[in-house]
Each structure stands twice: as structure tokens, then as C-alpha cells.
Enzyme design. Structure first.
Site, mmCIF file in Angstrom:
data_model
loop_
_atom_site.group_PDB
_atom_site.id
_atom_site.type_symbol
_atom_site.label_atom_id
_atom_site.label_comp_id
_atom_site.label_asym_id
_atom_site.label_seq_id
_atom_site.Cartn_x
_atom_site.Cartn_y
_atom_site.Cartn_z
ATOM 1 N N GLU B 137 0.822 -1.213 0.000
ATOM 2 C CA GLU B 137 0.000 0.000 0.000
ATOM 3 C C GLU B 137 0.857 1.265 0.000
ATOM 4 O O GLU B 137 0.344 2.364 0.090
ATOM 5 C CB GLU B 137 -0.984 -0.013 1.191
ATOM 6 C CG GLU B 137 -0.382 0.220 2.541
ATOM 7 C CD GLU B 137 0.191 -1.042 3.179
ATOM 8 O OE1 GLU B 137 0.382 -1.040 4.386
ATOM 9 O OE2 GLU B 137 0.465 -2.039 2.448
ATOM 10 N N GLU B 138 2.189 1.059 -0.090
ATOM 11 C CA GLU B 138 3.054 2.240 -0.185
ATOM 12 C C GLU B 138 3.651 2.304 -1.590
ATOM 13 O O GLU B 138 3.005 2.760 -2.516
ATOM 14 C CB GLU B 138 4.105 2.219 0.929
ATOM 15 C CG GLU B 138 3.415 2.341 2.311
ATOM 16 C CD GLU B 138 4.387 2.473 3.480
ATOM 17 O OE1 GLU B 138 5.466 3.070 3.292
ATOM 18 O OE2 GLU B 138 4.071 1.987 4.574
#
Lengths: 601, 331
Positions: B137-138
Site C-alpha cells: 500500500e506504499e
């Protein structure tokens, strides 16, 4: 002195030991040692500082954790970096140190964890300890005006006192005291519920409980932190390393001593070598001086010898001259001997001829003619009478006829003898001429049949041969004409025949036989003169051609010598064969068909 | 052997000259046994010792979107240097606008932190870099991918080659970015000037705020150069924060997720309060939108006190003096 392989080997070995010793003395890498040593010292220092800072924090002498953090992270970094272990340490010891560093690292990790808990717990505890008196005092202050609340003040002060004492001297009794104070405060709160200060009292109780909870934790953590054996761990590494270092230092010292001893030995060796060289030099110089002396001595000797040689040379020259003189004289003598010998031979024949002639003349009937003439003169007047009646006169014509016949005979014999004489005299002249031709090289070449020369030679000795009743056997093969120096060949043949005659007369055989054989092949002509006379002993066979060798009582030892020389002069040879004394001898003259001269002076 | 000792000593002395020629590091600067000022806070050093070449390369990489899978996100996306080193969002947005589960801490002064991330799962700045790069999610990338992309850029190839013998490697990328992050300190805040002796640097209210900050016990945790960042503490030390907030998730377990140790449940790194005025929203969950809210929450759950709004205001005033300078400019 030459450098041998052994010397080189010893030198290389010494050098290797020196270098090895030197390397061993420099074995310790001091920058690495210093770095590691300093790192370990730093670790110890940091550990002490950390423990100190923990205590400082614990007693609020230090209000921030930055230093704890820095100290811990630096310690972790040092303990975790095994590359700082000096490279000179043997691998097994390094592994040991690395293991100890790893153990220290895990100890540090434990310590770090404890430190984190300590920080967290201590933060809460110190916060509560700070808040509690402040909040309590404020509550008391607020109640100051309110008489009803003195019991509360008492309770609050009791709690604060209990907590304060507990914070200084935590004990089970104190915990109970705090609990009792909290219980009383709670009771008071339930009696005076809904109070405006209720929340604050609750907060106070919360913090008091917090102190009771956190104080022992912080105490425990502090003890755990200080008792964790990082210090021992560091000391162990230090001890181990010191051991390695001092061991290495000791080893290096030993090598250094070895190096110095070696250097000392080398110095001694060099000194000795210098001394030895010096001595050798002196010895050499002495030897050189000695040799120089010897040499100059030898030189003198040599000079003397050279002078001597020169003198001898001069003498030799003189002797040579003398010899030359002598030999010339000898040569002349030889020539004379040769001439006389040959002339002597011929003179024998001349003598014989002379005696034959004089005998013939003495016995001549010429006197009978005189007596006849005297008889005729007596009868001059009565000549017819005489012839007719005188018996003597009657026989006279017959007598005269016979006399004439006799005289004619005598004349013929004498003439023959004179012819022989003149031939011999001619031969003498030729001998003399031939001897002259010795001096002036090169005689007269004549082309003639060789058998005529053989016949001449036999003829010249015919009287002697006949006297000794020697049977002459002629075995002449067909031979071509040869071009030779007639007199040389004749001389050789005469000598051979004469020698044969002598050998036959000296021998004891009744049938004295002289065989002359003549034969030729493509290149040369050969004359064998063979007798069955006394023969030649083997020891004499070798030197029979030598000058001056003779077996005859009145010989000169010249005939055969000049014979072989003459044969060689003409490019031919003269050889002899005899089976020994009593077996006769054979001489062989070989001459080339094509006249040649041996190329010699 | 005994007789040899003096000789050995003599020879050793002769042969050990390197021992003396090597310089012994100067003794550590004398340590104050007891700080005379007794101030729990310390000013940020004015100078930081970093490799300028690595910093320059690290700065490029820090702003490099190629580090993310779809080339949309760089480090600076969430740690905006113009916004106090954060994105000022409750939760950061990664690639494909994926929302993270935790509030992005500031990158400024992060070198002074005890460990990295809220739960301290990375020991160093270098270790920390792997996290965002591979987190789905980064940046949602992999080192293979990142290195391949970087190797396609001649400038990077040349820059890396100049600094690192082995050129573009994951460890070198980490090192360069970390070195850049070590340069991100913010000295010269008004409070630091005050600490350094400029008593006029703070207003009376701000000084009073500082006094209260200390007396309420905030400095129990927020101390040192970074005003925090150097320790862990349980969120809700005096009252149950998560029970009151509700909806606890896995990230709320904090350091427990790293150590698995029951004592670490709800434990988080105490964040630095440097530049705190520029890093809203606050707390790991980003639940406090303002400083006042954050201070009040802290008072309640960490100090076990109900702070009066006037005191909160003064403390906030003090906190605002902690904003420092980066590259000579106020953050």
C-alpha cells in the site's frame, strides 16, 4: 675463493631466517591493535557510563535519555563489528574473541531491552512521583478555607507522606500503608460523592497506585540493568585479547632477540671473514712475492739457459760447419773411394791384359826370324847350294812358312788383348766421368737393351768368374729398351756380380752358381742376381745397404750403399733377400721403364 | 630468561616505536556529571557531519518516483520536505491511491530516533527504507525492479559509480537515502535559541508553556534533543486509550507486532515534538487533528491528568516554538 653452491645456499638460508625473524618481529599490526584496544577500552567506559547514567536517571540527576541512547548504540556498534579484531591474532583465537563479542552483543541486546523498559517505566513513575505532591498540595490548598475538609487534608497528606517514604524506601509495609491510605481516601470519596474535586482525588489515587506498581518495576529493572554481565563480558574479551597480545608481543620479542643474536652472529661472521680475508690476502701476497721471486729466479735461469742455448747454437753452427767440412771431405773421400774402387776393379783386368801381352811378346818367335836371317847371311854366296844340298837349307822354306803362320797367330792374340786393354781403359775414363756426374746432377741418358749392360758386367768379371769356376746361368726374358744412365746401371751390376763372386768364393759349395735373370712388366724392369754362396745373416740383412757396412776383409762398405743410392736416384730400387747364412742371396734391381728421377736433391 | 628480560625490554623499546607514533584518540569530551542547567531538552546541533555527495544522490533518490512500482510515488510523496516532512494526512496514500494504516511520521530529525517506524521495527534509517519500498500500500515495488529502473538512468549510473565502487546496489541506494535523511535536521528554532541563552527568543506565554510542559511531566518522555523519539512508551499508560477510542486494529498493538512481547502491547515510539506544529494530524492513528487535541489526549492517557484548556493553550504555544530551520529557512 670461488662462491660454491653451498655458500650461496647458506647465504640464502641466513637471509630467509633474517627476513622471517624481521617479519615476525613486525607481526603485530599496531594500528589494528590500538584500534581494538581502544575500542575495548571505549566499550568498558561506555558500559560504566551507561550504568552511571541509569543511576543518574533513576535519581533524577539526568532528565533526558539521549546519552543512554548514544551509549547503547555505540556499544552495540563496537560489539557488533568483528572486523576490528586485529588480523595478526591466530584464527582460532580470533574465533574465540568473535564468539565472546557475539555473546557480549546478545548481552547488550538484553540490556537494551531492559533499558527500554526501564525508560518507559521510569517515565511513568517519575511522572507520578512529580504529579502526586503537586496535585495533593493543590487540593490541600483549595481545602484550606473549608473546615469540613480537614479530614480530607489529613488523608491526602497521609497518602503523600506514605508515597514519598515509599519512593525513598520501598517496602511491603509501606505498600500496605499506601493501600490503607488509598482505601480511606476512597471511603471518603464515596461518602462525599459527586464532589468537584472527585476527579482530582481519583487521579491522585491513580498516581499513588501507579507509584506502587512502577516503583518496584523500576527498582527491579535498575538492579537487572546493573547486574547484567556486560562488564564481565567486556573484561573477558579484554583478558583474552591481552593474552593474545602479550603472547604475540612475547613471540615478537623472542624473534627480535633471535634477530639480534643472528645479527650479532653475522657481525662476528663478517668480522671473521674480514680477518680471514686479510689473512688470506697476506698469505696471497706472500705467495705472490714468493712466486715472483721464483719467477724472477726462473727468468734468470731462463736467460742463462737462452744464453747457453745461443752459445750451444753457435757451437752447433760451428760443429755443423765442421761437419759440413768433414762431410764434404768425407763426400770427396767417398767419391774418391768409389772412383778408386771402380777403377781398381777395372785395373785388375788391365793388369791381366798387360801380363797376357807381355807374356805373348816374351814368348814371341821373333828371335827365330833373327836366327834364320843370320843363317842366310852365312850362306850368302852359295845360297843355291845351300838350298839344294844342305839339309838345313833344304828344310828352310818349310820352316819359314810355319814361322810366318806362328807369328800371324801371335799378332792376332796380342791385338785381341790390346783391344780388351783399351776397352778397360775406356771404362776407367767413364768411371771418372761418372763420378764427375755425381757432382753435377744428371748423367747421360742412353736408350739401350739392359741385357748388354749385364753382359758387360759379366764380361768385366769373366776372368775372376772363370778362375773360380763359377757357372753363370743366364735367364733373360724379352725386355724393352730402357732409357738409363748406362754407367750407373753398369756400376750397380758390376758390384752385384762382384759381390756374388765373393759370396761364392767364401762359400763352401763345389758347384758355384751365379744366376742372372732379367724380366719386365708394364712399368718396370727387374734384374735378379742370385748366388748360392755364403748367404747373409738376418741381422746383417738390415744394414747391408748402410754406408760403411762390409763383411770383406779389404772392403769399404761402399758398393751396395752407392748402388742403392744410384738405383733410387734413377727412380728404381735395390733390394736383397737371403734365407740366412749358407743359403745364398738374391739381389734385385728394379728400374722404371720410363726413365724417372726420384725427386730428391 | 630472567636475565634476558632487560635486553628484551631494551629491544622492545627500540622496536615498538609505532606504538608511540600512533596517535591515541583524544579522550572523550569531559562528561558533565550533573547538568548544571538540569534542562530536560537540548538544542539541535547547528552542524551535521554528512557526505555531501551522498546527500545529493540521496536527495535525488528521495524524490525519485521510480522507487515505486508504477512510478507514481516517491519518498517525498508522503514525507514532503515543504510540509514538515509529512503529508499532513491521517493515513498516507501509496500507489493506486491505496490508503495506509498509520500516520506518516516526519522525516525531519529522524536520525535521532531510537529506532524507525512507530513500532520501531527498523533499527536504522538504512533498514527502514526497505519497508515503504516493498509495502503494497506504499510503493509496492521490489529491489530488483527498483535497481533495474535506476540502472536505466545514466545520471544514476554515473553518480553511483562516483561514490560507490560497486555502483547501483540495494545497500548503496539505502545508504544514500539514509545519508540524505541524516542531513534533515532542523536547528535554530526559537526554543533552541532560548536554550542557547537568548531569553528574549520566547514570549512570556511560551516560557510559561515550557514550564508547564515540564511540570506536568511531559518531559518524562519528551526529553532530549528531539523532545522525544529516544524511547518507547505505552499509549495509555494511565488510562485505556484504545478502549475509549474504540475500533482497535492490528497496528494499534504497536511494538507488540515487532517483539511479540506482552509488555509491548500498545507500546509506541515516543515521537519527537520537533516541528510538531507542522506535522498535523497527530498520534499514530492521526486521530488528533490539532495540537490542543493531542496535548489534551496525552494529558489524559499518559499523565493521568485533566489539563485545563488554558494550560493546554500555553503548552501548545511553547510547542510551536520548536519549529526549526531546514537549509536556513523556517520549516
Amino acid at each position: 675463493m670461488r662462491l660454491s653452491k653451498k655458500h650461496l645456499l647458506i647465504g640464502a638460508l641466513l637471509l630467509a631466517v633474517l627476513i622471517l625473524s624481521y617479519l615476525k618481529t613486525n607481526h603485530i599490526v599496531f594500528p589494528e591493535h590500538l584500534r581494538f584496544d581502544n575500542s575495548l577500552d571505549r566499550l568498558r567506559e561506555l558500559d560504566t557510563s551507561l550504568n552511571q547514567d541509569v543511576l543518574k536517571v533513576r535519581f533524577h540527576l539526568l532528565e533526558d535519555y539521549d546519552e543512554l541512547l548514544q551509549e547503547m548504540s555505540e556499544m552495540k556498534q563496537i560489539a557488533g563489528d568483528s572486523t576490528i579484531i586485529p588480523s595478526y591474532i591466530p584464527e582460532d583465537r580470533r574465533r574465540e574473541i568473535r564468539r565472546k563479542m557475539e555473546a557480549l552483543s546478545s548481552l547488550l541486546a538484553q540490556k537494551e531491552e531492559l533499558l527500554e523498559r526501564f525508560k518507559s517505566q521510569n517515565a511513568v513513575l517519575s511522572n507520578s512521583l512529580r504529579y502526586l505532591p503537586l496535585a495533593g498540595t493543590e487540593l490541600v490548598n483549595r481545602n484550606a478555607a473549608d473546615e469540613q475538609r480537614h479530614d480530607l487534608d489529613f488523608l491526602l497528606n497521609d497518602l503523600m507522606r506514605q508515597v514519598l517514604v515509599y519512593s525513598l524506601l520501598p517496602s511491603e509495609d509501606q505498600t500496605t500503608g499506601i493501600h490503607q491510605a488509598v482505601v480511606k481516601l476512597e471511603e471518603w470519596r464515596s461518602q462525599h460523592g459527586g464532589d468537584a474535586q472527585d476527579a482530582m482525588i481519583a487521579s491522585l489515587v491513580l498516581h499513588a497506585n501507579s507509584v506502587v506498581v512502577h516503583k518496584p518495576r523500576v527498582e527491579l529493572l535498575t538492579r537487572q540493568l546493573l547486574s547484567i554481565q556486560t562488564h564481565t563480558g567486556i573484561e573477558e574479551i579484554l583478558d583474552l585479547y591481552d593474552d593474545c597480545f602479550s603472547g604475540a608481543l612475547h613471540a615478537a620479542d623472542l624473534y627480535r632477540v633471535a634477530l639480534y643474536v643472528l645479527c650479532g652472529l653475522l657481525t662476528l661472521g663478517i668480522g671473521y671473514t674480514i680477518y680471514a680475508l686479510d689473512a688470506a690476502n697476506a698469505h696471497l701476497e706472500a705467495r705472490v712475492a714468493e712466486r715472483t721471486g721464483e719467477l724472477s729466479h726462473k727468468n734468470g735461469e731462463l736467460k742463462a739457459e737462452i744464453a747457453e742455448r745461443l752459445r750451444i747454437g753457435a757451437e752447433m753452427e760451428q760443429i755443423n760447419k765442421k761437419l759440413l767440412d768433414v762431410s764434404r771431405r768425407a763426400g770427396m773421400a767417398e767419391v774418391a773411394t768409389s772412383v778408386l774402387h771402380n777403377v781398381g776393379n777395372v785395373l785388375n783386368s788391365v793388369n791381366v791384359s798387360c801380363s797376357v801381352i807381355s807374356e805373348a811378346v816374351r814368348k814371341s818367335r821373333i828371335r827365330t826370324v833373327g836366327r834364320t836371317a843370320a843363317l842366310l847371311q852365312e850362306h850368302t854366296g852359295d845360297l843355291p847350294e845351300f838350298f839344294l844340298h844342305n839339309p838345313t837349307g833344304q828344310k828352310l822354306p818349310d820352316f819359314l812358312c810355319k814361322l810366318s803362320e806362328q807369328l800371324t797367330k801371335e799378332q792376332t792374340s796380342t791385338l785381341n788383348e790390346l783391344q780388351s786393354l783399351s776397352r778397360n781403359i775406356e771404362h776407367i775414363r767413364e768411371i771418372v766421368a761418372m763420378q764427375q756426374s755425381y757432382a753435377n746432377v744428371g748423367g747421360v741418358q742412353e736408350t739401350l737393351p739392359i741385357r748388354d749392360l749385364i753382359e758387360d758386367a759379366l764380361q768385366m768379371n769373366s776372368a775372376a768368374l772363370a778362375r773360380h769356376s763359377v757357372e753363370v746361368i743366364r735367364e733373360y726374358g724379352e725386355t724393352p729398351l730402357v732409357s738409363v744412365d748406362k754407367h750407373k746401371v753398369l756400376q750397380i751390376l758390376i758390384n752385384l756380380v762382384r759381390n756374388a763372386k765373393h759370396a761364392l768364393t767364401d762359400g763352401e759349395r763345389k758347384e758355384k752358381r751365379l744366376t742372372v735373370r732379367l724380366a719386365s712388366d708394364d712399368s718396370q724392369i727387374k734384374v735378379w742376381v742370385k748366388d748360392n754362396g755364403i748367404g747373409i745373416s738376418p741381422e746383417n740383412l738390415n744394414r747391408i745397404f748402410a754406408h760403411g757396412f762390409t763383411t770383406k776383409k779389404r772392403g769399404h762398405g761402399f758398393g751396395l750403399h752407392s748402388g742403392i743410392l744410384a738405383a733410387q736416384e734413377m727412380g728404381g730400387s735395390l733390394t736383397v733377400h737371403s734365407d740366412g747364412l749358407g743359403f745364398g742371396a738374391t739381389f734385385v734391381l728394379q728400374l722404371p721403364l720410363v726413365a724417372g728421377r726420384r725427386n730428391s736433391s | 630468561m630472567k636475565r634476558l628480560l632487560p635486553l628484551i625490554l631494551l629491544l622492545t623499546l627500540g622496536g615498538m616505536s609505532p606504538l608511540w607514533s600512533a596517535s591515541v584518540p583524544a579522550a572523550e569530551a569531559s562528561r558533565e556529571v550533573v547538568s548544571t542547567q538540569r534542562e530536560p531538552l537540548k538544542p539541535i546541533p547547528l552542524e551535521v557531519n554528512v557526505d555531501a555527495r551522498k546527500v545529493a544522490l540521496g536527495r535525488m533518490l528521495f524524490h525519485e518516483t521510480k522507487l515505486s512500482h508504477d512510478n507514481s510515488v516517491s519518498c517525498a510523496s508522503c514525507h514532503d520536505l515543504h510540509r514538515g516532512g509529512v503529508d499532513q494526512r491521517k493515513h498516507s496514500l501509496g500507489i493506486h491511491q491505496a490508503e495506509g494504516s498509520i500516520n506518516a511520521p516526519t522525516v525531519f530529525n529522524s536520525a535521532g530516533s531510537i529506532r524507525q517506524f512507530w513500532n520501531g521495527r527498523a533499527a536504522t534509517l538504512e533498514d527502514q527504507i526497505d519497508g515503504p519500498i516493498v509495502a503494497t500500500e506504499e510503493m509496492g515495488s521490489t529491489w530488483e525492479e527498483v535497481l533495474a529502473k535506476l540502472r536505466g538512468v545514466p545520471e544514476y549510473v554515473a553518480s553511483f559509480k562516483r561514490i560507490y565502487p560497486d555502483a547501483i546496489q540495494a545497500k548503496n541506494v539505502r545508504n544514500a537515502i539514509a545519508e540524505f535523511e541524516r542531513s534533515l535536521n532542523t536547528p535554530n528554532s526559537r526554543f533552541d535559541k532560548f536554550l542557547r541563552g537568548d531569553k528574549s527568543a520566547l514570549t512570556a506565554d511560551e516560557k510559561e508553556g515550557y514550564r508547564k510542559f515540564k511540570s506536568y511531566g511531559c518531559t518524562s518522555c519528551h526529553q532530549g534533543v528531539n523532545v522525544g523519539g529516544n524511547m518507547f512508551e505505552t499509549l495509555g499508560a494511565m488510562a485505556d486509550y484504545f478502549a475509549d477510542r474504540g475500533g482497535a486494529t492490528k497496528v494499534d498493538l504497536g511494538r507488540f507486532n515487532v517483539t511479540g512481547n506482552e509488555e509491548d502491547r500498545y507500546v509506541f515510539k515516543v515521537p519527537s515534538l520537533r516541528n510538531v506544529a507542522r506535522t498535523a494530524p497527530y498520534l499514530h492513528d492521526g486521530s488528533a487533528a490539532t495540537l490542543e487535541q493531542a496535548v489534551t489526549i496525552m494529558g489524559r492517557y499518559q499523565l493521568g491528568e485533566c489539563l485545563p484548556p488554558a494550560d493546554v493553550a500555553q503548552i501548545v504555544q511553547f510547542l510551536k516554538t520548536l519549529t526549526g530551520e531546514y537549509e536556513g529557512k523556517q520549516l
